[in-house]
Design an enzyme around this catalytic site. Structure first.
Site, mmCIF file in Angstrom:
data_model
loop_
_atom_site.group_PDB
_atom_site.id
_atom_site.type_symbol
_atom_site.label_atom_id
_atom_site.label_comp_id
_atom_site.label_asym_id
_atom_site.label_seq_id
_atom_site.Cartn_x
_atom_site.Cartn_y
_atom_site.Cartn_z
ATOM 1 N N ASP A 49 0.843 -1.206 0.000
ATOM 2 C CA ASP A 49 0.000 0.000 0.000
ATOM 3 C C ASP A 49 0.878 1.256 0.000
ATOM 4 O O ASP A 49 0.366 2.378 -0.100
ATOM 5 C CB ASP A 49 -1.016 -0.002 1.143
ATOM 6 C CG ASP A 49 -0.362 0.023 2.518
ATOM 7 O OD1 ASP A 49 0.869 -0.148 2.612
ATOM 8 O OD2 ASP A 49 -1.096 0.202 3.508
ATOM 9 N N SER A 50 2.203 1.069 0.048
ATOM 10 C CA SER A 50 3.123 2.197 -0.159
ATOM 11 C C SER A 50 2.914 2.797 -1.542
ATOM 12 O O SER A 50 3.441 3.868 -1.834
ATOM 13 C CB SER A 50 4.576 1.749 0.015
ATOM 14 O OG SER A 50 4.861 0.639 -0.808
ATOM 15 N N ASP A 88 -1.176 -6.102 -0.339
ATOM 16 C CA ASP A 88 -1.463 -5.479 0.960
ATOM 17 C C ASP A 88 -2.954 -5.216 1.122
ATOM 18 O O ASP A 88 -3.611 -4.740 0.185
ATOM 19 C CB ASP A 88 -0.761 -4.107 1.020
ATOM 20 C CG ASP A 88 0.317 -4.048 2.075
ATOM 21 O OD1 ASP A 88 0.310 -4.889 2.993
ATOM 22 O OD2 ASP A 88 1.167 -3.146 1.967
ATOM 23 N N LYS A 118 -1.274 -9.302 2.849
ATOM 24 C CA LYS A 118 -0.512 -8.851 4.023
ATOM 25 C C LYS A 118 -1.387 -7.898 4.829
ATOM 26 O O LYS A 118 -2.132 -7.106 4.254
ATOM 27 C CB LYS A 118 0.794 -8.160 3.610
ATOM 28 C CG LYS A 118 1.581 -7.597 4.790
ATOM 29 C CD LYS A 118 2.987 -7.189 4.414
ATOM 30 C CE LYS A 118 3.131 -5.848 3.781
ATOM 31 N NZ LYS A 118 2.620 -4.708 4.588
ATOM 32 N N GLU A 120 -1.284 -5.355 8.524
ATOM 33 C CA GLU A 120 -0.446 -4.753 9.564
ATOM 34 C C GLU A 120 -1.044 -4.988 10.951
ATOM 35 O O GLU A 120 -2.256 -4.840 11.138
ATOM 36 C CB GLU A 120 -0.325 -3.240 9.325
ATOM 37 C CG GLU A 120 0.466 -2.892 8.084
ATOM 38 C CD GLU A 120 0.654 -1.387 7.900
ATOM 39 O OE1 GLU A 120 0.329 -0.615 8.828
ATOM 40 O OE2 GLU A 120 1.121 -0.996 6.825
ATOM 41 N N GLU A 187 9.312 -4.101 10.222
ATOM 42 C CA GLU A 187 9.671 -2.795 9.640
ATOM 43 C C GLU A 187 10.134 -1.819 10.720
ATOM 44 O O GLU A 187 9.556 -1.752 11.811
ATOM 45 C CB GLU A 187 8.470 -2.197 8.885
ATOM 46 C CG GLU A 187 8.809 -0.812 8.310
ATOM 47 C CD GLU A 187 7.813 -0.258 7.310
ATOM 48 O OE1 GLU A 187 6.802 -0.923 7.022
ATOM 49 O OE2 GLU A 187 8.073 0.861 6.822
HETATM 50 O O1 KIV Z 1 3.516 -1.118 1.687
HETATM 51 C C1 KIV Z 1 4.680 -1.533 1.616
HETATM 52 O O2 KIV Z 1 5.421 -1.279 0.663
HETATM 53 C C2 KIV Z 1 5.168 -2.340 2.725
HETATM 54 C C3 KIV Z 1 6.617 -2.669 2.749
HETATM 55 C C4 KIV Z 1 7.396 -1.471 3.108
HETATM 56 C C5 KIV Z 1 6.922 -3.816 3.617
HETATM 57 O O3 KIV Z 1 4.426 -2.692 3.576
#
Ligand code: KIV
Length: 274
Positions: A49-50, A88, A118, A120, A187
């Site tokens: 989600d970055s 994510d 994924k 968090e 992280e």
């Molecule tokens: O969203 C993302 O890119 C991440 C990575 C930094 C692990 O969660």
């Protein structure tokens, strides 16, 4: 001449088997062209989600939506055929309950064809991880600095700087592993704590700004390529593509302004001849 034809993607059990073995190579990826370039060289691609920060210029990942993740997930799946693709779950799509998390994660998997998601959080989302893992959705955990908590943490701060913080973070790691996650991202975490967690839990740890002792590493692709003008301090840059792109655009602009643009010329001549 022989060509290596990749017929099968890396699987979740294969990633899990990297524990205490060969490091897992991971990078983020958001579109088809880069997926094609990364595919043969990484074990796992994360549609992170970055993308909110990198592709959309957002200050945090909080505004990222499921549709944004699905669109990028589809692109990465189309561009790759070897690496395991993890998408994510964005802020607001899984925290409320295991049932809502399952519904949204199943939607992501059906739409994109990715193999895992994924999420968090540690102890606070252990029920979600268990619910999904037991029902066919592999989950990668993510603890330490969790950017979706941006507004609570008040920025992006390294976690576990003082030893008094360690027990809660270690409890998060254990909760994620015991709930059935197949790997966990550590992280922005103090190095000795990340190394300790790596020794303590039975699933691979994937570090980002954490420790070389982790079972694998991940970076945001654009950070390591030199496209981010303000990359995190821990990032090693393997290329300076920002400068290369600027130089190429400058050369192109010069050609266009001087009417020295061969592509346009050729098309014009072809039309005249035809
Ligand atoms: O969203 C993302 O890119 C991440 C990575 C930094 C692990 O969660």
């Amino acid at each position: 001449m022989s060509a290596v034809i990749q017929t099968k993607r890396v699987t979740v059990p294969e990633i899990r088997a990297h524990k205490n073995a060969k490091p897992v190579v991971c990078l983020t990826c958001y579109h088809a062209h880069t997926a094609r370039l990364l595919d043969a060289h990484v074990d796992l691609m994360l549609v992170g989600d970055s993308l909110g920060n990198v592709m959309h210029g957002l200050e945090s990942t909080v505004p990222v939506t499921l549709d944004m993740m699905i669109m990028a997930g589809k692109a990465v799946m189309r561009g790759s055929k070897h690496a395991l693709v993890v998408v994510d779950m964005p802020f607001g799509s899984y925290e409320e309950s295991p049932q809502i998390a399952f519904r949204n994660a199943a939607h992501v998997m059906k739409e994109t064809g990715c193999q895992a998601v994924k999420m968090e959080g540690g102890t606070r989302i252990a029920d979600q991880i268990r619910f999904l893992s037991e029902r066919g959705i592999p989950v990668m955990g993510h603890i330490g600095l969790t950017p979706q908590m941006f507004n609570v943490i008040g920025g992006f701060k390294t976690q576990g700087r003082t030893e008094s913080e360690w027990p809660a973070i270690e409890a998060d790691a254990k909760a994620v592993a015991e709930a059935g996650a197949f790997a966990v991202v550590l992280e922005g975490m103090a190095e000795p704590l990340a190394a300790k967690i790596t020794r303590e839990i039975a699933i691979p740890t994937i570090g980002i700004g954490a420790s070389v002792e982790c079972d694998g590493q991940i970076l945001v692709l654009e950070d390591m390529l030199g496209l981010n003008p303000n990359p995190p301090k821990f990032v090693r840059q393997y290329a300076q593509m920002g400068g290369q792109i600027e130089a190429a655009v400058k050369a192109y602009a010069k050609d266009v302004r001087e009417r020295a643009f061969p592509g346009a010329e050729n098309v014009y001549q072809m039309k005249k001849a035809g």
